[in-house]
Motif scaffolding. Structure first.
Motif, PDB file in Angstrom:
ATOM      1  N   LEU A 123       0.806  -1.221   0.000  1.00 49.05           N
ATOM      2  CA  LEU A 123       0.000   0.000   0.000  1.00 49.05           C
ATOM      3  C   LEU A 123       0.840   1.272   0.000  1.00 49.05           C
ATOM      4  N   GLU A 124       2.034   1.199   0.571  1.00 48.91           N
ATOM      5  CA  GLU A 124       2.855   2.386   0.720  1.00 48.91           C
ATOM      6  C   GLU A 124       3.288   2.931  -0.639  1.00 48.91           C
ATOM      7  N   ARG A 148      -0.958   4.502  -3.730  1.00 47.74           N
ATOM      8  CA  ARG A 148      -2.373   4.868  -3.559  1.00 47.74           C
ATOM      9  C   ARG A 148      -3.047   5.194  -4.888  1.00 47.74           C
ATOM     10  N   ASP A 149      -2.425   6.034  -5.708  1.00 47.68           N
ATOM     11  CA  ASP A 149      -3.054   6.430  -6.965  1.00 47.68           C
ATOM     12  C   ASP A 149      -3.238   5.239  -7.898  1.00 47.68           C
ATOM     13  N   PHE A 161      -6.057   3.121  -6.571  1.00 52.77           N
ATOM     14  CA  PHE A 161      -7.335   3.769  -6.847  1.00 52.77           C
ATOM     15  C   PHE A 161      -7.788   3.470  -8.275  1.00 52.77           C
ATOM     16  N   GLU A 218      -6.293  -2.008   5.374  1.00 50.34           N
ATOM     17  CA  GLU A 218      -6.165  -1.499   4.005  1.00 50.34           C
ATOM     18  C   GLU A 218      -7.052  -0.289   3.784  1.00 50.34           C
ATOM     19  N   THR A 272      -5.579   2.790   5.576  1.00 50.56           N
ATOM     20  CA  THR A 272      -4.345   3.236   4.939  1.00 50.56           C
ATOM     21  C   THR A 272      -4.626   3.912   3.602  1.00 50.56           C
ATOM     22  N   LEU A 273      -5.437   3.284   2.773  1.00 46.67           N
ATOM     23  CA  LEU A 273      -5.717   3.835   1.447  1.00 46.67           C
ATOM     24  C   LEU A 273      -6.532   5.123   1.530  1.00 46.67           C
ATOM     25  N   GLU A 278      -6.649   7.107   4.065  1.00 38.67           N
ATOM     26  CA  GLU A 278      -5.943   8.062   4.928  1.00 38.67           C
ATOM     27  C   GLU A 278      -6.870   8.665   5.974  1.00 38.67           C
TER      28      GLU A 278
END
Length: 372
Positions: free
Chosen positions: A216-217, A220-221, A224, A239, A242-243, A245
């Motif tokens: 995940l780090e 994100r984009d 998405f 998840e 984290t995604l 935020e």
């Protein structure tokens, strides 16, 4: 939100088919002592004392005790299970088989999978035709479970080999594209980024997406983008936070829906799940259960959810089926408990007809675990 064209295949009331895409693995679980002894393994799936080809040198001392890992959740002596067959594709397909007749698995095969593994899948009614082969050993994992509820995956192979043992568009046969539903389980990030939009462009199937917390780090984009391509997104609580935020799970679910999926299911382990379906948010509980091995619980949930949802179109009923399957999965090591349950539910008269024939709709068999 999901377009009407993308939503029509779920719950249409006819015979449905599901393809579960993912990896196959050989896993060992490490828990704080004492731990519940493993129940009798399904005969022939994977012996506790596997041949040398099924054990890396690093695993020679197992099963047994190991020192506490350097982790704040570790409490003392640790106990490691014997190797057990696993992998998100297998967990999901077996769980789906509890609820749906036509379940197919698509996962690359390594050089050392025992033939009895496929015998068990066949006995459970899971179709495994035309699987891609790789000239690599099966991925092996050691999963540390800690008293604070966290876990740590130790993958005993390179990231490159894990990626090679994931599914890419070139591995997908025509019969998979013709399915009513496709579950895309967590594989390598590169494979999921390539596969999900390709399936969206080449199949009318309802797409169900599951991710993994390890990549995940900084992605994100990109993630998405593939969330936007699916119809149902099923992240874990970690998840989702984290995604999105945010610690506000309602806000997280709404954010994911705004990307494209009409349904979002946030899995919360023993706390059940949150189901976002259109404008409605429903908390679906699960009954407490003593876990023997928590590996595969989320995969089992996703498989049973997709199998039930594609038949009924009811996300709440699907979530309850998912919770029931997850409870079965964690009652044994590896896939043994799910395989035994799926075999038990295969009626002698049941037959999965070819896609160009009409067969009776399979009975939805839920093994309920307490009140929902």
């Amino acid at each position: 939100m999901t377009s009407p064209a993308r939503a029509t295949r779920a719950g249409r009331g006819a015979v449905s088919s599901l393809v579960c895409i993912g990896n196959l693995t050989i896993d060992e679980a490490v828990h704080d002592a004492p731990v519940v002894e493993a129940p009798g393994a399904l005969p022939g799936v994977l012996p506790a004392a596997a041949p040398g080809s099924l054990r890396d040198a690093a695993l020679d001392a197992l099963p047994g005790t190991v020192p506490a890992a350097a982790h704040p959740g570790a409490t003392g002596e640790r106990i490691r299970s014997a190797p057990a067959m696993g992998g998100d594709a297998a967990y999901a397909a077996l769980a789906a088989r509890l609820n749906l007749a036509d379940v197919r698995m698509l996962a690359p095969i390594g050089t050392d999978l025992p033939g009895s593994f496929f015998d068990a899948l066949a006995a459970a009614g899971v179709t495994t035709a035309d699987l891609p082969h790789r000239a690599l050993p099966t991925v092996r994992n050691v999963i540390d479970y800690f008293g604070d509820g966290t876990r740590r995956w130790n993958m005993l192979c390179s990231e490159a080999d894990f990626d090679a043992l994931s599914v890419y568009p070139a591995d997908v046969p025509a019969w998979a594209l013709d399915a009513d539903a496709i579950l895309i389980s967590a594989m390598s990030l590169e494979s999921q980024l390539a596969l999900t939009p390709w399936l969206r462009a080449n199949s009318a199937a309802t797409l169900y997406l599951d991710l993994q917390e390890d990549y995940l780090e900084g992605t994100r984009d990109a993630l998405f983008g593939i969330i936007a391509a699916c119809d149902v997104f099923m992240p874990s609580e970690i998840e989702a936070r984290t995604l999105a935020e945010t610690n506000d799970l309602t806000a997280a679910g709404r954010l994911f829906q705004s990307l494209g999926p009409g349904i979002v299911v946030i899995k919360r382990a023993e706390h059940g799940c949150l189901v976002f379906d259109g404008d409605t948010v429903t908390a679906v509980a699960t009954a407490p259960i003593d876990a023997v091995d928590s590996t595969g619980a989320g995969d089992a949930f996703c498989g049973a959810f997709a199998a039930t949802h594609v038949q009924t179109g009811d996300a709440i009923e699907a979530a309850r089926a998912g919770a029931a399957a997850a409870a079965i999965a964690i009652s044994g090591f590896g896939i043994d408990a799910l395989a035994a349950a799926a075999i038990e539910h295969v009626a002698p008269r049941e037959h999965v007809a070819p896609r160009d024939h009409v067969a009776p709709r399979d009975h939805v068999a839920h093994r309920e675990v307490g009140a929902r």
